[in-house]
Design an enzyme around this catalytic site. Structure first.
Site, PDB file in Angstrom:
ATOM      1  NE  ARG A 113      12.530  12.005   5.528  1.00  0.00           N
ATOM      2  CZ  ARG A 113      10.649  11.453   5.257  1.00  0.00           C
ATOM      3  NH1 ARG A 113      10.219  11.722   5.549  1.00  0.00           N
ATOM      4  NH2 ARG A 113      10.251  11.135   3.316  1.00  0.00           N
TER       5      ARG A 113
ATOM      6  CG  HIS B 203       6.743   3.496  -6.245  1.00  0.00           C
ATOM      7  ND1 HIS B 203       6.529   2.414  -5.850  1.00  0.00           N
ATOM      8  CD2 HIS B 203       6.911   3.493  -7.429  1.00  0.00           C
ATOM      9  CE1 HIS B 203       6.754   1.662  -6.581  1.00  0.00           C
ATOM     10  NE2 HIS B 203       7.592   1.805  -7.881  1.00  0.00           N
TER      11      HIS B 203
ATOM     12  CG  PHE C  68       7.640  -7.650  -7.369  1.00  0.00           C
ATOM     13  CD1 PHE C  68       7.599  -6.376  -7.524  1.00  0.00           C
ATOM     14  CD2 PHE C  68       6.526  -8.123  -8.102  1.00  0.00           C
ATOM     15  CE1 PHE C  68       6.864  -5.784  -7.337  1.00  0.00           C
ATOM     16  CE2 PHE C  68       5.915  -7.718  -8.055  1.00  0.00           C
ATOM     17  CZ  PHE C  68       5.378  -6.597  -8.616  1.00  0.00           C
TER      18      PHE C  68
ATOM     19  CE  LYS D 119       4.661   5.983   2.669  1.00  0.00           C
ATOM     20  NZ  LYS D 119       5.316   6.480   4.102  1.00  0.00           N
TER      21      LYS D 119
ATOM     22  CB  VAL E 180       3.507  13.854   4.647  1.00  0.00           C
ATOM     23  CG1 VAL E 180       2.147  14.125   4.541  1.00  0.00           C
ATOM     24  CG2 VAL E 180       4.501  14.217   4.503  1.00  0.00           C
TER      25      VAL E 180
ATOM     26  CG  HIS F 113       3.706   0.944   2.976  1.00  0.00           C
ATOM     27  ND1 HIS F 113       4.646   2.200   2.342  1.00  0.00           N
ATOM     28  CD2 HIS F 113       4.839   1.584   3.975  1.00  0.00           C
ATOM     29  CE1 HIS F 113       5.730   2.713   2.987  1.00  0.00           C
ATOM     30  NE2 HIS F 113       4.969   2.508   3.986  1.00  0.00           N
TER      31      HIS F 113
END
Length: 288
Positions: A125, A69, A36, A71, A128, A42
């Site tokens: 894939r 979690h 952790f 965005k 967004v 990110h």
């Protein structure tokens, strides 16, 4: 199904709870443990690979502004990370694509803390947040993905790719801007912003009814500027210009976020919003 365990005695209960949640949601109760990180960012690397064995990386994105979690804001390139480190990471992602024979668009996701990158996952894939990469590289990722699916070559090499300027994307959700409670309903008026460097990806129109059954994302507001300061100014102007009536949206939240000192400085971590009183956008007294 994610649980943070701070002491050994809490491990058993956390694992059992995670197993139950994962089993119900995905039909797979397997769990795994990993280190952790306290205050990570990110960071993502966008890749494209064709079936002829060619692969490239298209710069990096910072997706650290998150809530539960999910965005909320993405930007490219990441602030405060040496371009050389990003280039090393991008080259490693390309090698991974070639080693496993990957084909199509994809995103390698990492956490970044204290100068180190930690691999999270690869999303195989389109994502967004792809528009910030398109705006900074000039490459239409959707078109490239369709060409790859049709068996055509990429048509460009790594040497052809350069990151220009800075791009920011705000996810406009049909949610209360303070408590993030879903706000489905009838859109009575919709006025998208415009001008140089402003892009809006949406299905909204006046008279559209936002349903309660699906994801609350209703629009993506993307801006591009010569540098980050320019992009921030354009985002603030675009948020001020955008009008959505009939439903609550997160646009006012984004506008307040753009004015916070930490976000304007850049480099906030994934727990940044947890540290704020969202009503005043100032640090919470009980923040960890």
């Amino acid at each position: 199904g994610m649980r943070v365990v701070h002491r050994a005695g809490a491990l058993r209960e956390a694992v059992e709870t995670a197993r139950q949640e994962a089993g119900r949601a995905f039909g797979n109760a397997s769990v795994y443990a990993e280190r952790f990180l306290q205050h990570p960012r990110h960071v993502e690397i966008q890749v494209l690979a064709d079936r002829a064995g060619h692969a490239v990386w298209l710069g990096a994105r910072d997706c650290s502004v998150q809530r539960r979690h999910q965005k909320l804001v993405e930007e490219a390139p990441p602030v405060g990370i040496a371009p050389g480190r990003i280039a090393e990471l991008g080259a490693a992602c390309v090698r991974a694509c070639l080693d496993m024979g990957y084909e199509g668009a994809g995103t390698f996701e990492f956490l970044y803390e204290d100068g180190e990158f930690f691999f999270i996952e690869m999303n195989t894939r389109l994502q967004v947040e792809h528009p910030v990469t398109e705006m900074t590289t000039g490459i239409d990722i959707v078109r490239a993905q369709l060409r790859i699916a049709a068996g055509q070559p990429l048509g460009f090499t790594q040497a052809d790719i350069a990151t220009r300027g800075h791009a920011i994307e705000c996810r406009i959700n049909a949610e209360d801007p303070l408590h993030f409670v879903p706000s489905p309903g009838l859109v009575r008026a919709w006025h998208p912003p415009g001008g140089p460097g402003v892009r809006v990806d949406t299905h909204l129109h006046a008279g559209y009814r936002v349903p309660p059954q699906y994801d609350s994302l209703v629009a993506k507001l993307i801006v591009h500027g010569a540098d980050r300061a320019d992009a921030l100014a354009r985002m603030c102007a675009a948020l001020d210009e955008m009008t959505i009536e009939g439903i609550a949206t997160t646009a006012p939240f984004h506008r307040r976020l753009m004015e916070t000192e930490d976000f304007r400085t850049g480099g906030v971590g994934v727990h940044y919003l947890e540290s704020l009183d969202l009503e005043t956008m100032t640090p919470r007294k009980d923040a960890p």
